[in-house]
Structure formats: C-alpha cells, structure tokens
Scaffold this motif. Structure first.
Motif, PDB file in Angstrom:
ATOM      1  N   ARG A   1      -0.500  40.175 -43.923  1.00 46.74           N
ATOM      2  CA  ARG A   1      -0.655  38.784 -43.532  1.00 46.74           C
ATOM      3  C   ARG A   1       0.471  38.335 -42.601  1.00 46.74           C
TER       4      ARG A   1
ATOM      5  N   VAL B   1      -0.190  36.998 -38.834  1.00 49.22           N
ATOM      6  CA  VAL B   1       0.261  35.680 -38.371  1.00 49.22           C
ATOM      7  C   VAL B   1       1.073  35.815 -37.095  1.00 49.22           C
TER       8      VAL B   1
ATOM      9  N   PHE C   1      -1.653  31.694 -36.983  1.00 51.44           N
ATOM     10  CA  PHE C   1      -1.971  31.223 -38.329  1.00 51.44           C
ATOM     11  C   PHE C   1      -3.467  30.987 -38.507  1.00 51.44           C
ATOM     12  N   GLU C   2      -4.103  30.342 -37.531  1.00 53.08           N
ATOM     13  CA  GLU C   2      -5.515  30.001 -37.672  1.00 53.08           C
ATOM     14  C   GLU C   2      -6.391  31.250 -37.731  1.00 53.08           C
TER      15      GLU C   2
ATOM     16  N   THR D   1      -5.487  34.215 -38.752  1.00 46.08           N
ATOM     17  CA  THR D   1      -5.242  34.848 -40.043  1.00 46.08           C
ATOM     18  C   THR D   1      -5.965  34.106 -41.158  1.00 46.08           C
ATOM     19  N   ARG D   2      -5.911  32.777 -41.114  1.00 45.31           N
ATOM     20  CA  ARG D   2      -6.589  31.979 -42.140  1.00 45.31           C
ATOM     21  C   ARG D   2      -8.087  32.249 -42.136  1.00 45.31           C
TER      22      ARG D   2
END
Length: 219
Positions: free
Chosen positions: A104, A108, A113-114, A116-117
């Motif tokens: 993770r 990232v 971040f987006e 990965t989310r």
C-alpha cells in the motif's frame, strides 16, 4: 500492417519465475492499459495514467512472486519470448492484498492515494463476493496484442484448468473482468457469470468455472 501469425506447435505453457518479470510487466501493460477496470481505477483521464498503470502492474507482479504464487507463461520455444502470462492465486492473495502495508505504501507513492483507495476497495469487493470455500483465482492474465485471437489465451487457461481440476478440495476457479467483450470467450471455456459488481461507471463481472472433480467432504 498485418499481425504476425503464430504456429501453436512453436509455443508451450511453462511455469515462470521472477527472471521474466520485465517481460511480464511489458506484456500486461499492453494488455491492460485500455481495459475499463484499470482505466477507472487509475483515472485514465488524469495526466500520468501510463506511469500509474506501469507502477501498479509492477507492484502486483512483485507481490505475486514474493508470495511464491504460480505464474504461467506462453513461451515461444525457439525465441524464448513470453507471448502471454497468467498469475494464478489461491484464496489468500485476494484476502491479503489490501492488508499488505508495504504494498500500500508503494502504491500510494507511485499511483497516488485515490488510485490506491480505489484498488483496495475493488479487491475487497471482489473478495467479499466470493464464497468462503477453497478456490483458486486468475488475478492477472494477458496475451501480447500482436498474438491475440490465435489460441494462446485458450492454451494458457486450459493448462490452469488441468491443474485446478486435480485439486478435489477446490470448488473451482474465479476471475473477474470489466470488459464484456471477453464474456463469450470465457463462457466457451466453461465459465459462468457468478455475480456482477458496480465499479464506478462500469460493471465488473466475476466469473466462475466449477471444478468437475470437487468433492464436498462436509456434505
């Protein structure tokens, strides 16, 4: 320009290791860059999409090899060239991937971040849709664009089917795709639509091929 034709007698399906990581990365990049699932997960409309998809594939491949998962390749015998590849996982990889802290962190840093989310949410939703009983899953699969529709994907999957069918404790094999163009091909190999999941603007199809040799010992 016409695509090169392959003689199926010149290829074989073999288990590969991390020595073929670079070839596998290139092959999967070309296979997935235009796929609806990856385009949504990594936001293809935002600048840097090619870099994000390359980084994502690199980290997924690294995770598979680090875990010692089965990876099969369609290899040209004479040229030792990888023409197709399939990453073949057990139940635990789909459960573990979103909890891999190092994975993770790298995701990232490379995809943001987006992205990965969305990937974590995607993996969790696919996993939650599957039964708790023992099964296998094709996590990544791709045939080089120059050699598609020549029987290599079928050859690759049939090798995986032969292996999974020997495991009497496994109910069968799952895979998922957001591209409905592949549905008829998979159905011709014995897959059925197990469920459909909304994934942003697209539908992700979770497909299942039952293991004819499965023995339900609990029953």
């Amino acid at each position: 320009m016409s695509k090169p034709q392959i003689d199926l007698n010149d290829v074989e399906v073999v288990r590969i290791d991390e020595r073929y990581s670079r070839q596998a990365r290139s092959l999967l990049y070309h296979s997935y860059r235009d796929e609806p699932t990856f385009k949504y997960l990594l936001d293809s409309h935002r600048p840097g999409y090619k870099q994000r998809i390359r980084a994502t594939i690199r980290e997924l491949i690294r995770l598979h090899f680090d875990r010692g998962e089965f990876v099969f390749g369609v290899m040209h015998k004479k040229e030792e060239r990888l023409l197709g590849v399939a990453f073949f996982s057990d139940l635990e990889l789909k459960m573990d991937i979103s909890r891999q802290l190092l994975w993770r962190m790298k995701m990232v840093l490379t995809t943001g971040f987006e992205g990965t989310r969305r990937f974590v949410q995607y993996f969790n939703e696919v996993q939650e849709s599957l039964p708790a009983k023992n099964h296998r899953m094709v996590s990544l699969i791709g045939i080089h664009p120059d050699f598609q529709k020549q029987g290599l994907g079928k050859r690759l999957l049939e090798t995986i089917h032969d292996l999974t069918d020997k495991d009497q404790n496994s109910i069968g094999l799952f895979l998922d795709t957001g591209n409905n163009r592949y549905l008829e091909f998979y159905k011709s190999l014995g897959y059925e639509v197990y469920t459909e999941l909304p994934l942003g603007p697209i539908q992700e199809f979770v497909l299942f091929r039952p293991n004819p040799g499965y023995v339900d010992r609990a029953a």
